[in-house]
Every structure is written in C-alpha cells, then in structure tokens.
Design a protein around this motif. Structure first.
Motif, PDB file in Angstrom:
ATOM      1  N   ALA A   1     -27.513  11.500  16.087  1.00  0.00           N
ATOM      2  CA  ALA A   1     -28.221  10.216  15.524  1.00  0.00           C
ATOM      3  C   ALA A   1     -27.524   9.795  14.067  1.00  0.00           C
ATOM      4  O   ALA A   1     -27.601   8.659  13.781  1.00  0.00           O
ATOM      5  CB  ALA A   1     -29.624  10.587  15.321  1.00  0.00           C
ATOM      6  N   TYR A   2     -27.327  10.865  13.137  1.00  0.00           N
ATOM      7  CA  TYR A   2     -26.978  10.638  11.658  1.00  0.00           C
ATOM      8  C   TYR A   2     -25.484  10.165  11.709  1.00  0.00           C
ATOM      9  O   TYR A   2     -25.281   9.007  11.129  1.00  0.00           O
ATOM     10  CB  TYR A   2     -26.968  12.062  11.140  1.00  0.00           C
ATOM     11  N   LEU A   3     -24.881  10.510  12.691  1.00  0.00           N
ATOM     12  CA  LEU A   3     -23.261   9.898  12.732  1.00  0.00           C
ATOM     13  C   LEU A   3     -23.154   8.673  13.430  1.00  0.00           C
ATOM     14  O   LEU A   3     -22.163   8.006  12.967  1.00  0.00           O
ATOM     15  CB  LEU A   3     -22.443  10.879  13.541  1.00  0.00           C
ATOM     16  N   THR A   4     -24.010   8.149  14.131  1.00  0.00           N
ATOM     17  CA  THR A   4     -24.145   6.718  14.614  1.00  0.00           C
ATOM     18  C   THR A   4     -25.058   5.935  13.976  1.00  0.00           C
ATOM     19  O   THR A   4     -25.513   4.799  14.376  1.00  0.00           O
ATOM     20  CB  THR A   4     -24.466   7.051  16.110  1.00  0.00           C
ATOM     21  N   ASP A   5     -25.488   6.184  12.528  1.00  0.00           N
ATOM     22  CA  ASP A   5     -26.400   5.608  11.906  1.00  0.00           C
ATOM     23  C   ASP A   5     -27.656   5.069  12.383  1.00  0.00           C
ATOM     24  O   ASP A   5     -28.528   4.373  12.133  1.00  0.00           O
ATOM     25  CB  ASP A   5     -25.818   4.144  11.649  1.00  0.00           C
ATOM     26  N   ASN A   6     -28.263   6.176  13.431  1.00  0.00           N
ATOM     27  CA  ASN A   6     -29.518   6.076  13.843  1.00  0.00           C
ATOM     28  C   ASN A   6     -30.708   7.021  13.288  1.00  0.00           C
ATOM     29  O   ASN A   6     -31.657   7.012  13.671  1.00  0.00           O
ATOM     30  CB  ASN A   6     -29.423   6.317  15.366  1.00  0.00           C
ATOM     31  N   LEU A   7     -29.939   7.825  12.406  1.00  0.00           N
ATOM     32  CA  LEU A   7     -30.846   8.675  11.532  1.00  0.00           C
ATOM     33  C   LEU A   7     -30.307   8.318  10.008  1.00  0.00           C
ATOM     34  O   LEU A   7     -29.072   8.761   9.841  1.00  0.00           O
ATOM     35  CB  LEU A   7     -30.754  10.058  11.801  1.00  0.00           C
ATOM     36  N   VAL A   8     -31.317   8.131   9.371  1.00  0.00           N
ATOM     37  CA  VAL A   8     -30.744   7.649   8.105  1.00  0.00           C
ATOM     38  C   VAL A   8     -31.426   8.737   6.720  1.00  0.00           C
ATOM     39  O   VAL A   8     -32.613   8.825   6.894  1.00  0.00           O
ATOM     40  CB  VAL A   8     -31.299   6.161   7.466  1.00  0.00           C
TER      41      VAL A   8
ATOM     42  N   ALA B   1     -12.512   6.915   2.759  1.00  0.00           N
ATOM     43  CA  ALA B   1     -11.198   6.019   2.876  1.00  0.00           C
ATOM     44  C   ALA B   1      -9.928   6.743   3.527  1.00  0.00           C
ATOM     45  O   ALA B   1      -9.414   6.300   4.354  1.00  0.00           O
ATOM     46  CB  ALA B   1     -10.900   5.360   1.709  1.00  0.00           C
ATOM     47  N   ASP B   2      -9.942   7.949   3.083  1.00  0.00           N
ATOM     48  CA  ASP B   2      -8.742   9.035   3.653  1.00  0.00           C
ATOM     49  C   ASP B   2      -9.062   9.413   5.182  1.00  0.00           C
ATOM     50  O   ASP B   2      -8.245   9.286   5.982  1.00  0.00           O
ATOM     51  CB  ASP B   2      -8.357  10.037   2.887  1.00  0.00           C
ATOM     52  N   ALA B   3     -10.351   9.891   5.233  1.00  0.00           N
ATOM     53  CA  ALA B   3     -10.539  10.463   6.698  1.00  0.00           C
ATOM     54  C   ALA B   3     -11.210   9.892   7.663  1.00  0.00           C
ATOM     55  O   ALA B   3     -11.826  10.402   8.756  1.00  0.00           O
ATOM     56  CB  ALA B   3     -10.823  11.912   6.626  1.00  0.00           C
ATOM     57  N   GLY B   4     -12.362   8.827   6.887  1.00  0.00           N
ATOM     58  CA  GLY B   4     -13.344   8.250   7.709  1.00  0.00           C
ATOM     59  C   GLY B   4     -14.539   8.724   7.333  1.00  0.00           C
ATOM     60  O   GLY B   4     -14.919   9.757   7.004  1.00  0.00           O
ATOM     61  N   LEU B   5     -15.886   7.746   7.437  1.00  0.00           N
ATOM     62  CA  LEU B   5     -17.139   8.104   7.183  1.00  0.00           C
ATOM     63  C   LEU B   5     -17.552   9.318   8.096  1.00  0.00           C
ATOM     64  O   LEU B   5     -18.132  10.287   7.784  1.00  0.00           O
ATOM     65  CB  LEU B   5     -17.906   7.014   7.275  1.00  0.00           C
ATOM     66  N   ALA B   6     -17.312   9.245   9.357  1.00  0.00           N
ATOM     67  CA  ALA B   6     -17.712  10.179  10.291  1.00  0.00           C
ATOM     68  C   ALA B   6     -17.337  11.612   9.837  1.00  0.00           C
ATOM     69  O   ALA B   6     -18.227  12.522   9.759  1.00  0.00           O
ATOM     70  CB  ALA B   6     -17.487   9.775  11.644  1.00  0.00           C
ATOM     71  N   THR B   7     -15.954  11.679   9.634  1.00  0.00           N
ATOM     72  CA  THR B   7     -15.466  13.041   9.209  1.00  0.00           C
ATOM     73  C   THR B   7     -16.088  13.498   7.822  1.00  0.00           C
ATOM     74  O   THR B   7     -16.462  14.766   7.786  1.00  0.00           O
ATOM     75  CB  THR B   7     -14.033  13.030   9.073  1.00  0.00           C
ATOM     76  N   ALA B   8     -16.200  12.555   7.047  1.00  0.00           N
ATOM     77  CA  ALA B   8     -16.898  13.030   5.544  1.00  0.00           C
ATOM     78  C   ALA B   8     -18.438  13.744   5.906  1.00  0.00           C
ATOM     79  O   ALA B   8     -18.707  14.423   5.293  1.00  0.00           O
ATOM     80  CB  ALA B   8     -16.703  11.861   4.694  1.00  0.00           C
ATOM     81  N   ARG B   9     -19.088  12.775   6.621  1.00  0.00           N
ATOM     82  CA  ARG B   9     -20.357  13.077   6.944  1.00  0.00           C
ATOM     83  C   ARG B   9     -20.506  14.563   7.588  1.00  0.00           C
ATOM     84  O   ARG B   9     -21.207  15.407   7.316  1.00  0.00           O
ATOM     85  CB  ARG B   9     -21.068  12.010   7.943  1.00  0.00           C
TER      86      ARG B   9
END
Length: 429
Positions: free
Chosen positions: A67-74, A377-385
């Motif tokens: 849910a968090y990685l898909t912006d459905n949990l903030v 910017a380097d690895a993507g938001l999902a990877t950083a999360r």
C-alpha cells in the motif's frame, strides 16, 4: 468508532477489532476514519479502498508495504528514508487483539467481497519463493539472480547510503558517538586481528562486497587477497577502488561464485555477510568448501545475521523476501556453529554484535535521509522507500533482540588434532 448508517463498516472498525487500548499515533482513512490523538506527531493515512485491500489481503508488513509503495498508504511525521519511529510505536506500543473468527468474518463481509482480493503487486516485487523455485531449477543461477537484485541497484546509491567505506555489513562501535566510518574501519580491524593476519599471508574474502575488507587487509597487514563477489557491479567498483588505492598487486577482486575458487592453502578466510544468502540447507557444503580452501591451522571468521533463537523459522518475513533479500535465510547462532563444527572446524570464539548493527542501521538511515533527493533521482522513489522501510525495520528488530549478528572464529585443526590457536585470544577486544 461506530459503523456508518446502513451497517457499512469503516477502516477504523477493523483497526479497533484487532487492537486494544489507545493508539500511539493518528490513523485516518478515505472513509472518514479518524482514530488516535489528533495532535500526534506521527500519522498514517489509508488513502483508498485499494490500500485497504492491500493490507487485508496480506496482513502484516507485506500488505502495508504494498500500500505504501503504491501511494495508497501515506506516512506523516516520519521521513520516508527513516520511518523508524513509526515502526517503534507500532511494534512496541500497539496492543494487538485476536478477534473471534465470526466477528472478523462478519466485519469483512461488510466491506464486500473485493476487500480480500489483492490488487496487483508493485512491479518491483519478486515472485513468491515457490514460484522462483519452479522458474529457476539451477541453484547457482538462482543465487546469482538473487544477489544481483539486491546489490546491483546502483553503486552511486550505495555510496550515498553506506558512506565512503562502502561496507554493507555491521560496523563495530567503540562508543555510540563514533562515526560510521570509524566504526566500519574498527570492524575491518577486528576481523583482521581475529584472523591474526601478518605480512606475506594469503586471505580469501568470500562475499567481498565492494572490497573494503580486502583493501584493509592488504593496506594494514600486508597480505595478498583474493576477493570474490557474485555482484557484477560490486566487482567493477571494487577493482577501480583497489586501483585507486595502489593495491592492485596485492588484491584481486573476482566476479564469481565463491564455489568456483580453485586456489587453496589460504592462511585465512573472511566471510562477512555471505552466510545469509547461502540458505540453511547449504550450510554443510558452504563450511566444507571453506574448510577445504584453508591450510591446516588456518582461521575462518564468519560474520552473519542470525535469529535470536530457533523458534521463528529460517525464512525472512514476506516483505524482506519479496523486496530485499530473495531466497535469504537466517538461522540461530547455535545452528551456524554446529554446521561449522560438522564441516571439520573447531570453533574458538563467538561474539554477538547485535546492538552494533542497530547503530549501523541508524547511521545508514540518516545517510539516506540526508541524500534523499539524490537517491530517489538515481534509483527511483520505490527503491528508496524500500530501503528506508527495510533499514528502519531491521534496526527495530536488532534493538528488540529478534535478530542478532554473530562473528564466529574457527580454525582448521591438524590431522593429529594439533591446534595452532593460543591458550588465550590473541587480538584486541
């Protein structure tokens, strides 16, 4: 919280059914749910029905991560690079309740049948373990793919998170105020001292990462090192670092499976963070192979994450298995040492560095926070999360003694039982 008119439940009703007492944070949801103190500095918002479906269809860390990685949990009040405080409150302060099956079933029916149907998993999620096993019957190919998925993310990303040492393993802190670089150098020094490295000796460093241990051993102790990693990116970075350090004549960084090393009669073997990838069923072959690479009297230092005991099982939690360490396994320290003994080694010393790993993870999370924009910017938001979730959650696990970190020192005993190990340890604690 009361259900809405007509009997339709809210997210808050479900939360109240599985918890007891006040929440230590604020919880809101798309359907008007508002639980916990409104002035809380930490808050979680379930943004959509899809987010609820992720959570309900995969209870625990996996569903919440999806849910968090898909912006459905903030998440609010915690940085995405270090959500430790959220983990701490949920794991330490939320009291769980197990509702009666009929009560839970009735509540879920109120949401409709779709609530238990999982939405599509995020694209970066690995297949379930059983499907990975079916698709890759060659264990070496599967091991290479698992290592690549984790370590070949981006060398630039790891440079920011790990710092100049490029050491992705537990550091050793002489005090909580020590810097990460000081602590990583202290770890390398401790390993070298336990191995009693001396000029002219030969060291085999398996699972060498970006080459930090190999370079320390060559630079500080005058040994020749064969360093082996399954990660192509690590090997490339390590070779360049060895060259910049002027150590090319002493250190070879080889991109290979450690089992493909044919050289033998090494004076010492260091294995820092490899055992976690071997798998418990592979312990016997792993330790026997390392035993075969050593000369009589040689030393092995095995540094790995373990379970605190044997009750939790070997496999990692689903989130870790699907997003971080595919096919990784953790055993209790007694099993690691038993397998080492069964392979012909004599275990001489064991040290638990559990709280040192919690401090290491704290520093890595802070590095991620400090370099957040670059890492995204380097690895993507999902990877950083994912890395923020993994490292903050792991810190919590080491602090709570769910996980430990053990350095096991062993020697290869002579055929006649002779031991080259001194009567008392010969290194600085």
């Amino acid at each position: 919280m009361m259900a809405r008119a007509g009997g339709t439940p809210r997210v808050g009703d479900l939360v109240e059914a599985v918890t007891e007492g006040p929440l230590p944070l604020r919880l809101t949801a798309y359907d008007g749910t508002d639980l916990g103190p409104r002035d809380s500095d930490v808050a979680v918002h379930v943004a959509s029905e899809e987010g609820l479906r992720y959570i309900v269809s995969a209870p625990g860390d996996l569903g919440m991560a999806r849910a968090y990685l898909t912006d459905n949990l903030v998440l609010r009040g915690v940085h995405e690079g270090d959500p430790y405080e959220l983990f701490r409150r949920i794991k330490r302060e939320v009291r769980s309740r197990r509702p009666a099956p009929k009560e839970l079933a009735a509540l879920l029916r109120g949401f409709g049948p779709r609530v238990v149907v999982p939405p599509p998993a995020p694209a970066m999620e690995a297949l379930p373990r059983w499907r990975r096993a079916v698709r890759s019957l060659d264990p070496r190919q599967r091991a290479a793919a698992s290592i690549s998925s984790h370590y070949d993310v981006s060398n630039a990303f790891y440079e920011r998170v790990l710092g100049p040492s490029m050491a992705y393993t537990c550091a050793v802190f002489d005090s909580p105020d020590a810097t990460l670089e000081q602590a990583q150098e202290r770890k390398f020094a401790l390993v070298a001292d336990k191995l009693a490295l001396r000029p002219g000796q030969r060291l085999l460093d398996v699972g060498c990462g970006w080459g930090g241990m190999a370079m320390h051993a060559a630079r500080e102790h005058g040994v020749s090192v064969l360093a082996v990693t399954l990660s192509r990116e690590q090997a490339s970075w390590g070779r360049e670092a060895v060259g910049r350090a002027g150590l090319s004549g002493q250190v070879e960084v080889r991109h290979a499976d450690y089992r493909d090393v044919t050289e033998g009669d090494f004076d010492a073997v260091s294995s820092i963070g490899l055992t976690e990838h071997v798998g418990v069923r592979g312990y016997d072959g792993y330790f026997r192979f390392l035993h075969g690479r050593l000369r009589e009297g040689g030393r092995l230092l095995n540094h790995c994450i373990t379970r605190a005991d044997g009750r939790a099982g070997f496999r990692p939690e689903p989130f870790t298995d699907r997003y971080v360490f595919p096919d990784g396994e953790l055993a209790p320290p007694g099993l690691v040492m038993s397998a080492c003994h069964d392979a012909g080694f004599e275990v001489q010393h064991d040290e638990n560095l559990r709280l040192h790993y919690a401090l290491t993870l704290q520093r890595w999370c802070q590095n991620l926070v400090d370099s957040w924009d670059f890492c995204v910017a380097d690895a993507g938001l999902a990877t950083a999360r994912v890395w923020g979730l993994y490292m903050a959650g792991s810190r919590m696990a080491f602090e709570a003694n769910w996980l430990q970190l053990h350095q096991v020192l062993a020697t290869k005993v002579g055929a006649d039982g002779a031991s080259s190990f001194p009567l008392r340890p010969d290194w600085r604690p």
